[in-house]
Design an enzyme around this catalytic site. Structure first.
Site, PDB file in Angstrom:
ATOM      1  N   PHE A 138       0.846  -1.286  -0.051  1.00 41.96           N
ATOM      2  CA  PHE A 138      -0.133   0.074   0.068  1.00 41.96           C
ATOM      3  C   PHE A 138       0.949   1.176  -0.097  1.00 41.96           C
ATOM      4  O   PHE A 138       1.730   1.509   0.824  1.00 41.96           O
ATOM      5  CB  PHE A 138      -0.860   0.125   1.159  1.00 41.96           C
ATOM      6  CG  PHE A 138      -1.836   0.995   1.368  1.00 41.96           C
ATOM      7  CD1 PHE A 138      -3.191   1.153   0.602  1.00 41.96           C
ATOM      8  CD2 PHE A 138      -1.514   2.471   1.749  1.00 41.96           C
ATOM      9  CE1 PHE A 138      -4.094   2.040   0.501  1.00 41.96           C
ATOM     10  CE2 PHE A 138      -2.357   3.416   1.965  1.00 41.96           C
ATOM     11  CZ  PHE A 138      -3.665   3.506   1.301  1.00 41.96           C
ATOM     12  N   ASP A 223       9.372   2.749   1.246  1.00 48.52           N
ATOM     13  CA  ASP A 223       8.133   3.477   1.552  1.00 48.52           C
ATOM     14  C   ASP A 223       7.991   3.059   3.169  1.00 48.52           C
ATOM     15  O   ASP A 223       7.562   2.349   3.552  1.00 48.52           O
ATOM     16  CB  ASP A 223       6.977   2.971   0.944  1.00 48.52           C
ATOM     17  CG  ASP A 223       5.414   3.391   1.415  1.00 48.52           C
ATOM     18  OD1 ASP A 223       5.562   4.394   2.632  1.00 48.52           O
ATOM     19  OD2 ASP A 223       4.376   3.267   0.825  1.00 48.52           O
ATOM     20  N   LYS A 252       2.975  10.258   8.273  1.00 52.14           N
ATOM     21  CA  LYS A 252       2.317   9.686   9.568  1.00 52.14           C
ATOM     22  C   LYS A 252       2.870  10.275  10.720  1.00 52.14           C
ATOM     23  O   LYS A 252       2.818  11.643  10.922  1.00 52.14           O
ATOM     24  CB  LYS A 252       2.082   8.044   9.421  1.00 52.14           C
ATOM     25  CG  LYS A 252       1.238   7.853   8.423  1.00 52.14           C
ATOM     26  CD  LYS A 252       1.047   6.193   8.533  1.00 52.14           C
ATOM     27  CE  LYS A 252       0.060   5.831   7.408  1.00 52.14           C
ATOM     28  NZ  LYS A 252      -1.477   6.117   7.891  1.00 52.14           N
TER      29      LYS A 252
END
Length: 404
Positions: A138, A223, A252
């Site tokens: 993702f 990532d 985040k």
């Protein structure tokens, strides 16, 4: 406006692409939250690995208040001091020479993918455009990143996906080897898959990807949107693996709850992004960068990073206790305070049911697929909150129906 919103108002006023729980939190402190009715909850979700220092952490609150009285926004027609301070801190703490700021992990990944293709185009030729990613990955919700992500459910119904993207099997180096060739511009991978089930990358797999990238003149993109900024017990997960990427994305926890994303890379790669090749109106926003600097400085302290592993040990011990009681988990995996507990065949796909049951017991947690409970709490969550939260999880699981 004298009006108190209720959960039903979400269905009335907002698009139905989310299905939030029935409670509406209105206040948070540390690892606890309170809803409109004053009910208290322990937070094991962390805003999906975002609130790495919990709620209303004094260092972040002070940074936001101080910057809020000075400068909010300029755009990238000008630079600003908070952005430069944050960039310097990230460069000095990592492999990187240069930083690009965005508003989210998806935007940071979009920038990374564009940079990789531009680098290959400018240094080799337009034919070198293949991107190798992995199933169950993702990377965001932009059209480029959701296509590179390895979950077809997120692209269904939106028309033809961009070309030049192929997917191998995570933790299967031979699968990657069969895909990477001279036309490959980038290999993109999560060192720890988050949404795909909280699955850590094998050290040999990640080091093998580094070797494949080097052999074929491709760039290796890590990532670390979910697993970075202290989550694994290292400031960034690549440090624990000893595998250095060419490009790294972060978001985040980087802002501790304030929206910000960053793409980090080397001088060699960065030079192809000349003036006007990419941009972001809000990227490098002074408010976001001031908060993110406070987050990085706080999380980067040795005692905070060491405490991640200590707290992870408590989580795992409590999950083992619950499993011994209910025989509910097939596997507990992850790194640091990004933990996945996969239900066994007896409990099956009861992830969502567990979230609903946990809310009733005063606990917030996550799922990573229909059968995996995901834990991404504050990196400084007190031990008392861990144990009390696990007692509430125990009570929630007690209400589920296991298959015979």
């Amino acid at each position: 406006m004298d009006w108190t919103p209720a959960r039903d108002d979400f269905d009335r006023y907002m698009l139905p692409n989310y299905n939030p729980q029935g409670v509406i939190p209105v206040r948070g402190e540390g690892s606890r939250l309170w809803d409109q009715g004053g009910e208290e909850y322990i937070d094991f979700a962390g805003g999906i690995a975002v609130n790495a220092l919990g709620h209303a952490h004094p260092a972040l609150v002070n940074a936001l208040k101080t910057q809020g009285e000075q400068l909010w926004h300029l755009s990238n027609v000008y630079t600003n001091e908070p952005a430069l301070r944050l960039a310097k801190a990230l460069v000095e703490a990592t492999f990187a020479d240069k930083v690009f700021f965005a508003n989210s992990g998806g935007e940071a990944n979009e920038a990374a993918l564009k940079l990789a293709r531009r680098y290959a185009h400018d240094t080799t030729g337009a034919h070198k455009n293949k991107i190798v990613s992995f199933r169950r990955s993702f990377h965001g919700r932009t059209w480029f990143t959701v296509s590179v992500g390895g979950q077809e459910k997120y692209t269904q119904g939106f028309g033809p996906v961009p070309g030049g993207i192929v997917h191998g099997d995570y933790n299967d180096l031979e699968s990657a080897r069969a895909l990477v060739d001279g036309d490959t511009c980038a290999i993109m991978v999560e060192p720890v898959q988050g949404e795909g089930g909280v699955t850590p990358g094998d050290a040999d797999f990640l080091s093998g990807l580094r070797e494949l990238a080097d052999a074929h003149g491709a760039l290796l993109i890590f990532d670390e949107v979910q697993c970075g900024v202290g989550r694994t017990g290292h400031l960034y997960a690549y440090m624990g693996y000893g595998v250095t990427p060419d490009i790294l994305t972060s978001a985040k926890a980087l802002g501790g709850g304030f929206p910000i994303g960053a793409m980090l890379t080397t001088d060699r790669v960065a030079e192809v992004f000349g003036a006007g090749t990419h941009g972001s109106t809000y990227g490098g926003n002074p408010l976001a960068c001031a908060v993110a600097l406070a987050a990085i400085e706080t999380i980067g302290r040795p005692e905070v990073l060491a405490g991640v592993q200590e707290r992870a040990g408590i989580f795992r011990a409590e999950l083992a206790r619950i499993n011994a009681k209910y025989d509910c988990f097939a596997e507990v995996r992850g790194q640091g305070l990004l933990i996945g507990a996969e239900f066994n065949a007896r409990y099956g796909e009861q992830g969502r049911a567990t979230l609903a049951a946990a809310i009733k017991q005063g606990l917030m947690l996550l799922v990573a697929g229909p059968n995996v409970l995901r834990f991404a709490p504050s990196l400084v969550i007190p031990e008392t909150d861990i144990r009390e939260g696990m007692a509430r999880l125990d009570a929630a699981i007690d209400t589920l129906d296991a298959a015979s």
